[in-house]
Design an enzyme around this catalytic site. Structure first.
Site, PDB file in Angstrom:
ATOM      1  N   HIS A  50       2.534 -29.316 -31.825  1.00 25.63           N
ATOM      2  CA  HIS A  50       1.162 -29.285 -31.317  1.00 25.63           C
ATOM      3  C   HIS A  50       1.230 -29.577 -29.815  1.00 25.63           C
ATOM      4  CE1 HIS A  50      -2.899 -30.997 -30.661  1.00 25.63           C
ATOM      5  NE2 HIS A  50      -3.275 -30.416 -31.794  1.00 25.63           N
ATOM      6  N   ASP A  57       5.681 -37.108 -34.748  1.00 17.55           N
ATOM      7  CA  ASP A  57       4.242 -36.844 -34.659  1.00 17.55           C
ATOM      8  C   ASP A  57       3.744 -36.707 -36.090  1.00 17.55           C
ATOM      9  OD1 ASP A  57       1.769 -35.651 -34.679  1.00 17.55           O
ATOM     10  OD2 ASP A  57       2.259 -34.067 -33.249  1.00 17.55           O
ATOM     11  N   GLN A  64      -0.410 -34.752 -38.969  1.00 13.59           N
ATOM     12  CA  GLN A  64      -0.659 -34.076 -40.247  1.00 13.59           C
ATOM     13  C   GLN A  64       0.111 -34.764 -41.375  1.00 13.59           C
ATOM     14  OE1 GLN A  64      -2.933 -31.842 -40.551  1.00 13.59           O
ATOM     15  NE2 GLN A  64      -3.224 -31.451 -38.371  1.00 13.59           N
ATOM     16  N   LYS A  71      -7.866 -38.380 -39.146  1.00 16.01           N
ATOM     17  CA  LYS A  71      -7.416 -37.351 -40.094  1.00 16.01           C
ATOM     18  C   LYS A  71      -7.208 -37.926 -41.494  1.00 16.01           C
ATOM     19  CE  LYS A  71      -5.046 -34.436 -36.703  1.00 16.01           C
ATOM     20  NZ  LYS A  71      -6.008 -33.444 -36.220  1.00 16.01           N
ATOM     21  N   CYS A 129      -4.036 -25.299 -30.852  1.00 16.20           N
ATOM     22  CA  CYS A 129      -3.274 -26.160 -29.932  1.00 16.20           C
ATOM     23  C   CYS A 129      -1.773 -26.000 -30.132  1.00 16.20           C
ATOM     24  CB  CYS A 129      -3.659 -27.639 -30.083  1.00 16.20           C
ATOM     25  SG  CYS A 129      -5.341 -27.943 -29.585  1.00 16.20           S
TER      26      CYS A 129
END
Lengths: 139, 404
Positions: free
Chosen positions: B121, B198, B201, B224, B362
């Site tokens: 991302h 990261d 998600q 999220k 993104c």
């Protein structure tokens, strides 16, 4: 027909539809019918900034009247561009400059478009107006 | 799982959009919030809002205890070795910027190499590009195969003697690919490479165990995972946090200040300058409670069923291509339909009450790699249903006819 008359016609056309899908169908139809531009005209200078998809606008002054051609890689923006071309193309630059578009509000397009899309539409109008301003001065 | 009961916990699902029932398929962008989370925020701001750690009065104590309990909850949720390894940030983006900021000059110097993947991302790309421009590091980008999986056959291609940092997404927000983190990080560790994950998600659809993954840093956002916006987490291994410099300077992160000298607080407080997002942290704790009471394993299993069902239904649609067909995949489907622009598709589907995403998500480098300018993306959460997928695919067929 004056810009105002064309605008009234557009508003009347949209009054025929109750459903937003019908309105979109009409916009898409206009997009499909609009003659696009040549590939070599799809350059950065002709790109309308602020649109979520790519929209190009090409001006041409013939006999003191300003003509527009437009294109987009997506159909709904192309249809919206087609409406604007229909509205403004072939008019004296000063008349384009003086016109305050009301149809966007009247047909309810504004509330149906996301803020991003509404910005794109505003950018298209601004770009047309800035061409009109430019050509009204060099006349 | 009692989906009907669960749906009642999410008030946004009650509404109509363009006169249609809302179908929320944009969960990879942000999740909806359940009542307990909304109530936790309301309760904090109406009953015990006050600044943490400083004052000795009653409501400040309540706020401090609640804030630190949130830290404990997060630590337990991702199995951190200690609560001190949890730093609250604004979100994944800030966590990564935090790291690119504090790693420069301490871990990273001119000429060092950082390994990223093509599926990152922008928030795990742009800070590194900036660091390349200012510090003079090199970026090494790992490619994907046709399924959208990373090539892990030859780690010799990943790392060199210059590699100091690996920063990799747990799973792709476009392709859905879940990366084999354990294997990759093991290889990085062998070479003494500092590892950053990261988890924006990944935290949503996996049971994250940072000790098992063995990464040095793990970043994620609260919004999220059913929490509020503006709160996120940076997990860091204590040994590294101890030696790294602070990210920002200010109140709340010092032991002693004079105009000549400043002594910083211990970990994690030296990394939390200024008044933190206390309400956000408390709501994140409530969100994790909600996930745990629903059952993370059951959630993952059900979301996988939604993914498989939707994938099959989409593949039945002519001229439709799915981008990302990894074996291990989050409930995220990116797709394109030949001859149809993704913006037209999502605009028209919005008219049917369907909230989805179109564009580059993104991840422009990934779009370039796939040689497309964007995709349409749907992403599921456990409050979504098979009926919603049926409705969605029915409407795609209608919209397709309008656009071709």
């Amino acid at each position: 027909m004056s810009i105002k008359d064309i605008e009234l016609n557009l508003i009347e056309d949209f009054e025929l539809f109750d459903d937003w899908m019908d309105k979109y169908n009409y916009i898409i139809g206009m997009g499909k019918e609009l003659d696009g531009i040549e590939e070599d005209e799809k350059i950065q200078d002709n790109l309308v900034s602020g649109c979520t998809s790519q929209v190009w606008l090409v001006p041409q002054l013939i006999d003191d009247r300003l003509y527009f051609k437009a294109d987009s890689d997506a159909l709904i923006p192309k249809g919206i561009a087609a409406m604007l071309v229909k509205l403004y193309s072939g008019n004296p630059p000063q008349e384009i400059l003086d016109h305050k578009p009301e149809f966007i509000k009247k047909i309810g397009l504004e509330q149906h478009l996301s803020p991003n899309r509404a910005n794109g539409l505003a950018s298209m109008i601004n770009k047309m107006k800035s061409y009109a301003e430019y050509y009204s001065k060099i006349k | 799982m009692d989906i009907t009961g669960i749906r009642k916990d999410f008030p946004e699902l009650e509404q109509k959009v363009h006169n249609h029932k809302l179908i929320y398929f944009d969960n990879a962008a942000t999740s909806l919030k359940p009542f307990p989370v909304i109530e936790a925020i309301e309760e904090y701001y109406s009953k015990y809002n006050s600044n943490v750690h400083r004052a000795g009065h009653k409501i400040s104590s309540l706020a401090t205890i609640a804030y630190e309990n949130a830290r404990k909850k997060v630590a337990k949720f991702i199995n951190a070795e200690s609560n001190d390894e949890i730093i609250f940030t604004r979100g994944t983006t800030e966590s990564i910027n935090f790291l690119t900021d504090i790693l420069q000059d301490s871990i990273l110097n001119n000429g060092d190499e950082v390994v990223l993947t093509v599926m990152e991302h922008h928030s795990n790309i742009v800070p590194w590009v900036e660091l390349r421009n200012t510090l003079g590091i090199d970026l090494k980008i790992i490619d994907i195969n046709d399924k959208g999986e990373l090539d892990i056959d030859d780690f010799g291609k990943w790392f060199s003697e210059k590699t100091k940092v690996l920063s990799i997404t747990h799973s792709s927000n476009v392709l859905g690919t879940i990366n084999p983190l354990k294997k990759i990080i093991k290889e990085a560790k062998k070479r003494g490479v500092v590892t950053i994950v990261d988890g924006a998600q990944g935290i949503v659809h996996s049971k994250v165990d940072v000790q098992d993954i063995d990464c040095d840093f793990y970043c994620f956002s609260g919004h999220k995972i059913y929490g509020a916006m503006g709160i996120g987490v940076l997990y860091g291994k204590r040994a590294l946090l101890e030696v790294l410099p602070p990210y920002q300077q200010g109140g709340g992160m010092i032991e002693k200040v004079s105009f000549d000298n400043v002594v910083y607080s211990s970990v994690p407080y030296k990394f939390e300058a200024g008044t933190p997002n206390v309400g956000g942290a408390i709501a994140l704790r409530t969100a994790i409670d909600y996930i745990e009471s629903t059952g993370l394993e059951q959630i993952i299993e059900y979301e996988k069923e939604l993914l498989d069902y939707a994938t099959q239904k989409l593949l039945d649609i002519e001229h439709l291509t799915i981008y990302g067909t990894a074996v291990n995949k989050d409930p995220i489907i990116s797709f394109g339909i030949a001859g149809i622009h993704h913006y037209d598709l999502s605009t028209l589907l919005d008219g049917f009450g369907i909230a989805m995403r179109s564009g580059h998500h993104c991840a422009q480098p990934l779009m370039n790699r796939l040689e497309i300018d964007g995709t349409s993306r749907i992403s599921f959460s456990f409050y979504n249903t098979f009926e919603e997928i049926d409705y969605f695919t029915d409407k795609i067929k209608i919209v397709k006819k309008m656009l071709i």
